[in-house]
Design an enzyme around this catalytic site. Structure first.
Site, PDB file in Angstrom:
ATOM      1  N   GLU A 284       0.820  -1.217   0.000  1.00 36.30           N
ATOM      2  CA  GLU A 284       0.000   0.000   0.000  1.00 36.30           C
ATOM      3  C   GLU A 284       0.852   1.264   0.000  1.00 36.30           C
ATOM      4  O   GLU A 284       0.396   2.322  -0.411  1.00 36.30           O
ATOM      5  CB  GLU A 284      -0.947   0.023   1.215  1.00 36.30           C
ATOM      6  CG  GLU A 284      -2.205  -0.763   0.982  1.00 36.30           C
ATOM      7  CD  GLU A 284      -3.312  -0.476   1.999  1.00 36.30           C
ATOM      8  OE1 GLU A 284      -3.032   0.064   3.081  1.00 36.30           O
ATOM      9  OE2 GLU A 284      -4.469  -0.819   1.708  1.00 36.30           O
ATOM     10  N   HIS A 305       8.436 -25.971  -2.921  1.00 35.77           N
ATOM     11  CA  HIS A 305       7.761 -27.010  -3.711  1.00 35.77           C
ATOM     12  C   HIS A 305       6.597 -26.430  -4.511  1.00 35.77           C
ATOM     13  O   HIS A 305       5.759 -27.174  -5.007  1.00 35.77           O
ATOM     14  CB  HIS A 305       7.287 -28.132  -2.782  1.00 35.77           C
ATOM     15  CG  HIS A 305       8.431 -28.827  -2.095  1.00 35.77           C
ATOM     16  ND1 HIS A 305       8.895 -30.072  -2.466  1.00 35.77           N
ATOM     17  CD2 HIS A 305       9.239 -28.411  -1.083  1.00 35.77           C
ATOM     18  CE1 HIS A 305       9.928 -30.402  -1.700  1.00 35.77           C
ATOM     19  NE2 HIS A 305      10.157 -29.414  -0.851  1.00 35.77           N
ATOM     20  N   LYS A 419     -13.617   0.487  -4.043  1.00 28.38           N
ATOM     21  CA  LYS A 419     -14.731   0.831  -3.137  1.00 28.38           C
ATOM     22  C   LYS A 419     -15.818   1.574  -3.901  1.00 28.38           C
ATOM     23  O   LYS A 419     -17.006   1.262  -3.774  1.00 28.38           O
ATOM     24  CB  LYS A 419     -14.236   1.700  -1.977  1.00 28.38           C
ATOM     25  CG  LYS A 419     -13.385   0.944  -0.976  1.00 28.38           C
ATOM     26  CD  LYS A 419     -13.110   1.833   0.222  1.00 28.38           C
ATOM     27  CE  LYS A 419     -12.031   1.240   1.105  1.00 28.38           C
ATOM     28  NZ  LYS A 419     -11.516   2.161   2.091  1.00 28.38           N
TER      29      LYS A 419
HETATM   30  O1  PA5 Z   1      -3.158   0.882   5.966  1.00 30.40           O
HETATM   31  C1  PA5 Z   1      -4.273   1.341   5.773  1.00 30.40           C
HETATM   32  O2  PA5 Z   1      -4.528   2.544   5.916  1.00 30.40           O
HETATM   33  C2  PA5 Z   1      -5.423   0.440   5.365  1.00 30.40           C
HETATM   34  O3  PA5 Z   1      -4.969  -0.858   5.108  1.00 30.40           O
HETATM   35  C3  PA5 Z   1      -6.470   0.392   6.468  1.00 30.40           C
HETATM   36  O4  PA5 Z   1      -5.877  -0.091   7.645  1.00 30.40           O
HETATM   37  C4  PA5 Z   1      -7.645  -0.500   6.081  1.00 30.40           C
HETATM   38  O5  PA5 Z   1      -8.181  -0.083   4.867  1.00 30.40           O
HETATM   39  C5  PA5 Z   1      -8.717  -0.461   7.158  1.00 30.40           C
HETATM   40  O6  PA5 Z   1      -9.179   0.840   7.328  1.00 30.40           O
HETATM   41  P1  PA5 Z   1      -9.999   1.254   8.616  1.00 30.40           P
HETATM   42  O7  PA5 Z   1      -9.123   1.071   9.795  1.00 30.40           O
HETATM   43  O8  PA5 Z   1     -10.360   2.679   8.387  1.00 30.40           O
HETATM   44  O9  PA5 Z   1     -11.207   0.361   8.674  1.00 30.40           O
END
Ligand code: PA5
Length: 429
Positions: A284, A305, A419
């Site tokens: 990310e 494997h 989303k």
């Molecule tokens: O690293 C991040 O920002 C994302 O992976 C969030 O942790 C994930 O989308 C979950 O979001 P939230 O904590 O708002 O539910």
């Protein structure tokens, strides 16, 4: 303590390319250190280590102790950065087959109906002695509105309200932002206990906040050792950042050389979830503007494997990072067998740890011959302190590396695209 050995990877890079990459990462480091890069308002994960808040660690420890006394099941309801860090540490430091506290169950990290339905049935089913299970739920969402988490939370809290009536709210702990979001409205309405995710720490950098620390403490793990392991790493790299610069320079140069995949590999199965946390942190943070190295996770020797063939002889777009644990707690050895009918006596007297180590050294030799640049990250033992160090090593090196690519490490604009499309298909306003 972490040792970072980049010798093999370095042999794939010319001096000139290394010097260029070194310059870029030194600049990247500066952007992290003096908060001058894009997204610098998200650097709170460093501040909490620079100035530790023992009161919050105490508060979490005391909550965890009371839950550990009461609970049969502790549900961690969250997705992405809201659960991967906790799972990484819990899986790394807990027994594979038994638990010395409540059973830890994850929910809210997908929308599989079968999983949720079976989870609800499992919660409701009485214990062997016929009594009701004591279930505690920690819902974790910084935004307070992530669909996967919110849907599971709705179903689980409804069941808990049926099971415990007015006492249900005592079984529910929420971890979310200081203010805003639907979860905060529910907290106000129902009186759930709340822990705060600091505004300046993003989900994937939040494992050392209540997000990760509450589940980890409920699993019986020493959160002070974990946290102060990270503090030790913070202090060390503030004094001498050469390991971070070397590691990120190598990744920067390999990225330029066309390496598009980093296979994060460990030979200890209990570290597989830690690989999952690294994968999310890197994925990310890096994967934007057509840049980044795709983080893949491999658990060896199992995946030798399956993925091993590709790593050895497939398209040469890979680099590899080995997460190594030097010493093992397990003393199990191969026993001598009379008659040697399975022809394994040549290994008699050797520990599984030593055999596993030879598998790693053999794999290193083979993959190096197969032209895979390898970086070795070693900790001396698998414990909370070393995991804390490793967490900070990865947080810091990710920030520095992504800045060295000229990208903001701390946002995730691409995640919104699925989303938007999903909500349109679901008919949300
Ligand atoms: O690293 C991040 O920002 C994302 O992976 C969030 O942790 C994930 O989308 C979950 O979001 P939230 O904590 O708002 O539910």
């Amino acid at each position: 303590m972490i040792t970072c050995d980049v010798k093999i990877a370095r042999s794939f890079i010319s001096d000139e390319d290394y010097i260029t990459a070194h310059g870029k990462t030194t600049l990247g480091y500066k952007q992290v250190a003096d908060k001058s890069g894009p997204g610098s308002e998200w650097l709170g994960w460093r501040d909490i280590l620079a100035d530790p808040n023992d009161a919050i660690l105490e508060e979490i420890d005391s909550l965890a102790a009371s839950i550990r006394k009461e609970a049969d099941i502790f549900i961690v309801c969250g997705i992405g950065g809201s659960y991967l860090g906790a799972k990484a540490v819990i899986d790394a430091l807990s027994s594979h087959f038994s638990s010395n506290g409540p059973e830890i169950i994850y929910a809210g990290h997908h929308m599989g109906g079968k999983y949720l339905q079976e989870l609800l049935q499992y919660i409701q089913a009485p214990k062997a002695d016929g009594s009701q299970k004591q279930v505690y739920l920690n819902v974790i969402s910084k935004s307070g509105s992530t669909l996967e988490t919110a849907l599971s939370f709705r179903a689980i809290r409804k069941l808990m309200e049926e099971m415990y009536s007015d006492d249900a709210s005592k079984h529910i702990i929420c971890t979310t932002s200081e203010e805003g979001g639907i979860l905060n409205q529910l907290i106000d309405a129902k009186g759930y206990r709340k822990f705060v995710i600091p505004n300046d720490i993003g989900g994937r950098f939040s494992v050392l906040t209540p997000v990760g620390l509450i589940p980890i403490a409920v699993a019986g793990i020493d959160i002070k050792a974990l946290f102060y392991g990270a503090v030790a790493a913070y202090n060390r790299y503030e004094e001498d950042n050469e390991d971070i610069i070397e590691y990120t320079s190598l990744r920067n140069a390999l990225h330029k050389a066309g390496k598009t995949i980093d296979v994060i590999s460990c030979f200890e199965p209990e570290l597989a979830s830690f690989g999952g946390w690294i994968q999310q942190l890197m994925g990310e943070s890096e994967g934007k503007e057509g840049k980044g190295i795709f983080p893949a996770v491999a658990s060896f020797s199992t995946d030798l494997h399956s993925l091993g063939q590709f790593i050895q002889q497939g398209k040469r777009s890979l680099m590899e990072t080995f997460l190594i644990v030097e010493n093992s707690f397990s003393k199990i050895e191969v026993e001598e067998l009379e008659g040697d009918d399975d022809k394994l006596n040549y290994l008699a007297g050797k520990s599984f740890h030593d055999i596993n180590k030879k598998a790693r050294l053999g794999t290193t030799e083979a993959h190096q011959d197969g032209n895979v640049p390898i970086i070795n990250l070693t900790i001396d033992a698998l414990n909370a302190e070393n995991l804390g160090e490793l967490i900070y090593f990865y947080e810091l090196s990710t920030g520095v590396f992504v800045y060295s690519l000229g990208v903001n490490p701390f946002n995730q604009p691409g995640v919104e695209d699925y989303k938007k499309a999903m909500y349109r298909l679901l008919g949300k306003d």
